[in-house]
Design a protein around this motif. Structure first.
Motif, PDB file in Angstrom:
ATOM      1  N   TRP A 168       0.694  -1.188   0.025  1.00  0.00           N
ATOM      2  CA  TRP A 168       0.075   0.034  -0.175  1.00  0.00           C
ATOM      3  C   TRP A 168       0.939   1.195   0.235  1.00  0.00           C
ATOM      4  N   THR A 203      -8.013  -0.914   8.908  1.00  0.00           N
ATOM      5  CA  THR A 203      -8.102   0.616   9.066  1.00  0.00           C
ATOM      6  C   THR A 203      -7.940   1.103  10.496  1.00  0.00           C
ATOM      7  N   ASP A 205      -3.773   0.186  -4.494  1.00  0.00           N
ATOM      8  CA  ASP A 205      -4.515   1.198  -3.614  1.00  0.00           C
ATOM      9  C   ASP A 205      -5.150   0.281  -2.556  1.00  0.00           C
ATOM     10  N   TRP A 206      -5.707   0.997  -1.495  1.00  0.00           N
ATOM     11  CA  TRP A 206      -6.205   0.597  -0.264  1.00  0.00           C
ATOM     12  C   TRP A 206      -7.462  -0.286  -0.283  1.00  0.00           C
ATOM     13  N   VAL A 247      -9.874   4.191   4.693  1.00  0.00           N
ATOM     14  CA  VAL A 247      -9.920   3.393   3.607  1.00  0.00           C
ATOM     15  C   VAL A 247     -10.843   2.358   3.415  1.00  0.00           C
ATOM     16  N   THR A 293      -8.423   6.114  -1.362  1.00  0.00           N
ATOM     17  CA  THR A 293      -7.816   4.811  -1.980  1.00  0.00           C
ATOM     18  C   THR A 293      -6.575   4.840  -2.003  1.00  0.00           C
ATOM     19  N   THR A 294      -5.751   6.033  -1.932  1.00  0.00           N
ATOM     20  CA  THR A 294      -4.219   6.218  -2.181  1.00  0.00           C
ATOM     21  C   THR A 294      -3.554   7.170  -1.370  1.00  0.00           C
ATOM     22  N   ILE A 298       1.750  -4.727   4.345  1.00  0.00           N
ATOM     23  CA  ILE A 298       0.665  -4.124   4.816  1.00  0.00           C
ATOM     24  C   ILE A 298       0.644  -3.934   6.251  1.00  0.00           C
ATOM     25  N   ALA A 311     -10.305  -2.646   2.951  1.00  0.00           N
ATOM     26  CA  ALA A 311      -8.974  -3.418   2.591  1.00  0.00           C
ATOM     27  C   ALA A 311      -8.524  -4.564   3.461  1.00  0.00           C
TER      28      ALA A 311
END
Length: 297
Positions: free
Chosen positions: A97, A201, A127-128, A195, A218-219, A145, A198
């Motif tokens: 990420w 969080t 992206d997340w 986010v 998302t980024t 991650i 994914a």
């Protein structure tokens, strides 16, 4: 139904407010309303009803949510399966990420390439919304991650590299930016970035405090530009402050969240592949080597 319209619908269903949903998608509210209306015409069903404080899902909307999320994920998996089928069989992808610093990546590449000079190692920032930095869907072979302490991911194996404390990213001119440390009560009412689905969080809501309003991003680029522009604040881990300094953003230590686990993850079905095991081992060794170096300096 195209995946873009379904993604817009899922975000609107989560926010239950078209203006907030549009902001989190970085589109205009009229553009979001137009796409939702198009989806409703295609399905011949009303998905939302308007209320004074936002919108609510109809029975048809409620029925669509889970299917929409599944279609979005299947669309991603199908695209990645096609990419893998048309790419070299001697390519592995390390997903993340957020890039874990150039020194760590260099050590991973050097170590793995010594063992497998015939395999090309690709790096891909996911992206997340991509679970496991793309590992679960097959976009990446292993991923780097963060997981909230004690969190686990479905279908993925993991190795914990280390624990990291939380910091809050604030606009540099924010009233709290000069503080040495922040606590959950300091952030009551602050809009935060979060986010989407994914598998991880970071929350700035304390046990006694309701969750603050949130914008979905998302980024890292969306997030830091949003923070610098004064649109909200965002919790990160401490290494993000080192790896991603940004003009207009100040990182302040946060007390009130459990540390996050920085992990390397891979698919359970790939555990028998020696190249995957060795790539994971190279990642663990690179992290350990840098941890020792940082501790000595």
């Amino acid at each position: 139904m195209n995946s873009r319209d379904l993604r817009y619908f899922v975000v609107a269903a989560r926010e239950l407010h078209f203006t907030r949903a549009a902001e989190s998608l970085f589109i205009t509210q009229p553009a979001l309303s137009k796409q939702i209306a198009s989806l409703e015409r295609e399905l011949d069903a009303q998905l939302f009803v308007r209320r004074r404080d936002g919108v609510a899902l109809t029975a048809a909307g409620e029925a669509l949510v889970d299917f929409a999320q599944q279609i979005i994920e299947l669309d991603q998996e199908a695209r990645h399966a096609v990419r893998r089928a048309t790419s070299s069989a001697r390519t592995l992808t390390l997903g993340f990420w957020l890039a874990p610093g150039q020194e760590m990546l260099r050590k991973i590449i050097e170590s793995f390439s010594t063992l497998y000079p015939e395999i090309h190692l690709e790096l891909r920032r996911a992206d997340w919304s991509k679970k496991g930095a793309g590992v679960e869907s097959g976009e990446s072979d292993i991923g780097l991650i963060w997981l909230p302490l004690g969190k686990r991911l479905r279908r993925l194996k993991f190795h914990r590299l280390g624990l990291e404390s939380t910091v809050i990213a604030l606009p540099t001119g924010h009233r709290l930016a000069s503080r040495e440390i922040l606590y959950p009560q300091d952030l009551v009412g602050e809009i935060s970035f979060t986010v989407p689905n994914a598998g991880t969080t970071f929350s700035i809501a304390g046990p006694e405090k309701p969750r603050a309003p949130a914008r979905i991003v998302t980024t890292i680029d969306e997030t830091l530009v949003g923070v610098a522009s004064g649109l909200g604040v965002c919790p990160f881990t401490e290494s993000v402050a080192r790896w991603y300094p940004h003009p207009g953003v100040t990182f302040v230590p946060f007390e009130g969240d459990a540390p996050a686990e920085y992990c390397v993850v891979w698919r359970a079905e790939d555990e028998s592949r020696p190249e995957i095991r060795d790539l994971v081992r190279a990642t663990v060794n690179a992290w350990s080597s840098l941890a020792v170096t940082n501790a000595a300096t």
